[in-house]
Scaffold this active site. Structure first.
Site, mmCIF file in Angstrom:
data_model
loop_
_atom_site.group_PDB
_atom_site.id
_atom_site.type_symbol
_atom_site.label_atom_id
_atom_site.label_comp_id
_atom_site.label_asym_id
_atom_site.label_seq_id
_atom_site.Cartn_x
_atom_site.Cartn_y
_atom_site.Cartn_z
ATOM 1 N N THR A 1 69.511 13.272 68.409
ATOM 2 C CA THR A 1 68.515 12.363 68.032
ATOM 3 C C THR A 1 66.917 12.759 67.567
ATOM 4 O O THR A 1 66.253 11.683 67.527
ATOM 5 C CB THR A 1 68.308 11.634 69.467
ATOM 6 O OG1 THR A 1 67.862 12.405 70.564
ATOM 7 C CG2 THR A 1 69.546 10.928 69.812
ATOM 8 N N VAL B 1 65.446 16.697 63.022
ATOM 9 C CA VAL B 1 66.344 17.364 62.386
ATOM 10 C C VAL B 1 67.723 16.784 62.441
ATOM 11 O O VAL B 1 68.746 16.931 61.600
ATOM 12 C CB VAL B 1 66.142 18.895 62.969
ATOM 13 C CG1 VAL B 1 67.184 19.602 62.170
ATOM 14 C CG2 VAL B 1 64.766 19.178 62.250
ATOM 15 N N ARG C 1 68.090 12.212 78.429
ATOM 16 C CA ARG C 1 67.317 10.869 78.286
ATOM 17 C C ARG C 1 67.894 10.094 76.971
ATOM 18 O O ARG C 1 67.649 8.890 76.740
ATOM 19 C CB ARG C 1 65.917 10.933 78.200
ATOM 20 C CG ARG C 1 65.475 11.829 76.701
ATOM 21 C CD ARG C 1 64.005 11.703 76.756
ATOM 22 N NE ARG C 1 63.440 12.363 75.552
ATOM 23 C CZ ARG C 1 63.317 13.707 75.405
ATOM 24 N NH1 ARG C 1 63.766 14.531 76.262
ATOM 25 N NH2 ARG C 1 62.925 14.240 74.361
ATOM 26 N N SER C 2 68.607 10.919 76.171
ATOM 27 C CA SER C 2 69.159 10.350 75.028
ATOM 28 C C SER C 2 70.747 9.720 75.350
ATOM 29 O O SER C 2 71.285 9.240 74.256
ATOM 30 C CB SER C 2 69.086 11.074 73.827
ATOM 31 O OG SER C 2 67.804 11.346 73.690
ATOM 32 N N CYS D 1 61.301 26.943 58.983
ATOM 33 C CA CYS D 1 61.015 26.206 57.900
ATOM 34 C C CYS D 1 60.321 26.901 56.978
ATOM 35 O O CYS D 1 60.489 27.025 55.566
ATOM 36 C CB CYS D 1 60.589 24.501 58.151
ATOM 37 S SG CYS D 1 59.357 24.653 59.459
ATOM 38 N N SER E 1 55.958 16.942 60.869
ATOM 39 C CA SER E 1 57.322 16.880 61.304
ATOM 40 C C SER E 1 57.739 18.343 61.920
ATOM 41 O O SER E 1 58.448 18.436 62.697
ATOM 42 C CB SER E 1 58.321 16.647 60.068
ATOM 43 O OG SER E 1 57.956 17.681 58.970
ATOM 44 N N GLY E 2 56.992 19.392 61.600
ATOM 45 C CA GLY E 2 57.377 20.606 62.330
ATOM 46 C C GLY E 2 57.322 20.466 63.846
ATOM 47 O O GLY E 2 57.690 21.357 64.227
ATOM 48 N N LYS F 1 56.590 34.841 62.606
ATOM 49 C CA LYS F 1 57.875 34.536 61.992
ATOM 50 C C LYS F 1 57.988 34.742 60.594
ATOM 51 O O LYS F 1 58.917 35.317 59.983
ATOM 52 C CB LYS F 1 58.240 32.643 62.124
ATOM 53 C CG LYS F 1 58.152 32.594 63.884
ATOM 54 C CD LYS F 1 58.694 31.047 64.056
ATOM 55 C CE LYS F 1 58.816 30.661 65.423
ATOM 56 N NZ LYS F 1 58.657 29.251 65.492
ATOM 57 N N HIS G 1 56.037 20.725 53.985
ATOM 58 C CA HIS G 1 55.113 21.978 54.027
ATOM 59 C C HIS G 1 54.742 22.206 52.478
ATOM 60 O O HIS G 1 55.731 21.998 51.584
ATOM 61 C CB HIS G 1 55.901 22.982 54.475
ATOM 62 C CG HIS G 1 56.151 22.804 56.125
ATOM 63 N ND1 HIS G 1 55.522 21.927 56.907
ATOM 64 C CD2 HIS G 1 56.887 23.741 57.114
ATOM 65 C CE1 HIS G 1 56.008 22.161 58.301
ATOM 66 N NE2 HIS G 1 56.845 23.068 58.155
ATOM 67 N N GLN H 1 60.216 19.948 54.887
ATOM 68 C CA GLN H 1 60.444 20.487 56.280
ATOM 69 C C GLN H 1 61.508 20.125 57.075
ATOM 70 O O GLN H 1 62.158 21.208 57.519
ATOM 71 C CB GLN H 1 59.316 20.539 56.934
ATOM 72 C CG GLN H 1 59.108 21.147 58.291
ATOM 73 C CD GLN H 1 59.857 20.789 59.562
ATOM 74 O OE1 GLN H 1 59.721 19.368 59.440
ATOM 75 N NE2 GLN H 1 60.205 21.424 60.361
HETATM 76 C C1 2RA Z 1 56.302 24.125 62.928
HETATM 77 N N1 2RA Z 1 57.895 25.648 61.975
HETATM 78 O O1 2RA Z 1 56.062 23.533 61.609
HETATM 79 C C2 2RA Z 1 57.370 25.033 63.257
HETATM 80 C C3 2RA Z 1 58.554 24.399 63.983
HETATM 81 N N2 2RA Z 1 59.240 23.683 63.322
HETATM 82 O O2 2RA Z 1 55.504 23.801 63.831
#
Ligand code: 2RA
Length: 340
Positions: A11, A14, A39-40, A128, A158-159, A212, A241, A314
């Site tokens: 849900t 992604v 909860r979903s 991402c 969205s990240g 990362k 992004h 992203q």
């Molecule tokens: C962010 N890449 O954009 C990280 C987690 N999706 O915060």
């Protein structure tokens, strides 16, 4: 040949994209299991015109599942990915839980597809920002090894999930109405603002998100001492992004050569019209599979430098599409078995 597939985190932003992509790409599925947090449970999601009930992850019988696409956060993956793999399922995990585990392949299909074939049950989907950068840089690196990468990211809301995307819209409305913007998904207002990525900082002043990009790129490119420095920034953009990338090589890298390689590269679309000052933008990258790359130019400060700019969705290539492409790769190499 059709597979029993589970989406863990069905849900979320992604998870929703995974569902769409499996349908859009006609992934061979004979049974789709949707798993999410308590909860979903009970929510109904549509797949190929059928309504499917979301179940609790704890209720899943992984012995009857061939493939798990996991995007429910690191904690859930840490607990459930090894159990699913032990039950014989192959797990493509979008969380950061196993990315740097030496026994777990970290895969971008356009870059290191062969790594996926050495999995022992879990394959990690990179962050991402790393996926988008790797797709764009790999063709250049293959032509002439990159000595150093300096990258600044412009990361969409969205990240931080679907809730964060909603929040930035609400913040914008509040500000336009002269009200105080709410801050739940982020510690600060994002609308009409931006801030350095708020993941924890290390002793050198780099945040987790930046490290990362350093560590994952090294693993994917197979260059353990690749020189990478990143500055990750959250910007008031919804789902794509962007990244400003400076590359240093040992020899000058001609712009025309770089452009030719990028135009021929899988997963890349070159977008640049110098006359019109038109280059990749997040609003155009959103919803696309390809990473948009443009403004490829010599670095005026260094004879062996190259600059480029990219925008990429992203949620799609940055997460869900890369995971589905890994699963498709396994099928194409007869490396995803169907349990009896
Ligand atoms: C962010 N890449 O954009 C990280 C987690 N999706 O915060």
């Amino acid at each position: 040949e059709a597979y029993r597939v589970a989406i863990m985190g069905a849900t979320g932003a992604v998870g929703t994209e995974l569902l769409e992509l499996l349908e859009e790409r006609n992934f061979p599925i004979k049974d789709l299991i949707l798993l999410a947090s308590p909860r979903s449970v009970g929510k109904e999601l549509m797949f190929k015109g059928q309504s499917i009930n979301v179940k609790a992850i704890s209720d899943a019988n992984f012995a009857d599942i061939d493939l798990v696409l996991a995007s429910a956060g690191g904690g859930i993956s840490k607990e459930w990915a090894p159990r699913a793999a032990a039950a014989g399922a192959v797990v493509v995990d979008n969380s950061s839980a196993f990315r740097m585990d030496p026994s777990v392949p970290l895969v971008v299909p356009e870059v290191n597809p062969e790594a996926a074939l050495s999995h022992t049950g879990i394959i990690a989907n990179p962050n991402c920002t790393t996926i988008l950068m790797s797709v764009a840089l790999w063709p250049l690196h293959q032509c002439q090894p990159i000595r150093r990468i300096i990258v600044a990211t412009y990361q969409s809301a969205s990240g931080a999930g679907a809730r964060a995307m909603e929040e930035v819209k609400q913040q914008a409305q509040a500000i336009l109405q002269g009200k105080e913007p709410s801050t739940n998904a982020f510690p600060y207002p994002l609308a009409f603002n931006l801030f350095p990525h708020n993941s924890p900082l290390n002793e050198h002043g780099y945040c987790q998100e930046e490290m990362k990009m350093v560590n994952e790129t090294r693993k994917i490119f197979g260059v353990s001492d690749l020189r990478v420095s990143a500055t990750c920034v959250r910007v008031p953009v919804l789902r794509a992004h962007s990244e400003a990338i400076n590359l240093e090589f040992s020899q000058p890298f001609e712009v025309d050569k770089a452009l030719k390689l990028l135009q021929a590269a899988a997963g890349v679309k070159v977008v640049e019209d110098w006359q019109a000052n038109y280059f990749p933008m997040p609003i155009e990258a959103s919803g696309q599979d390809d990473v948009l790359v443009g403004r490829v130019r010599r670095d005026l400060s260094h004879e062996c430098g190259l600059e480029l700019w990219l925008s990429g969705d992203q949620i799609r290539k940055g997460a869900a599409l890369n995971a589905v492409q890994i699963a498709e790769l396994l099928i194409s190499k007869q490396a995803l078995k169907i349990k009896a």
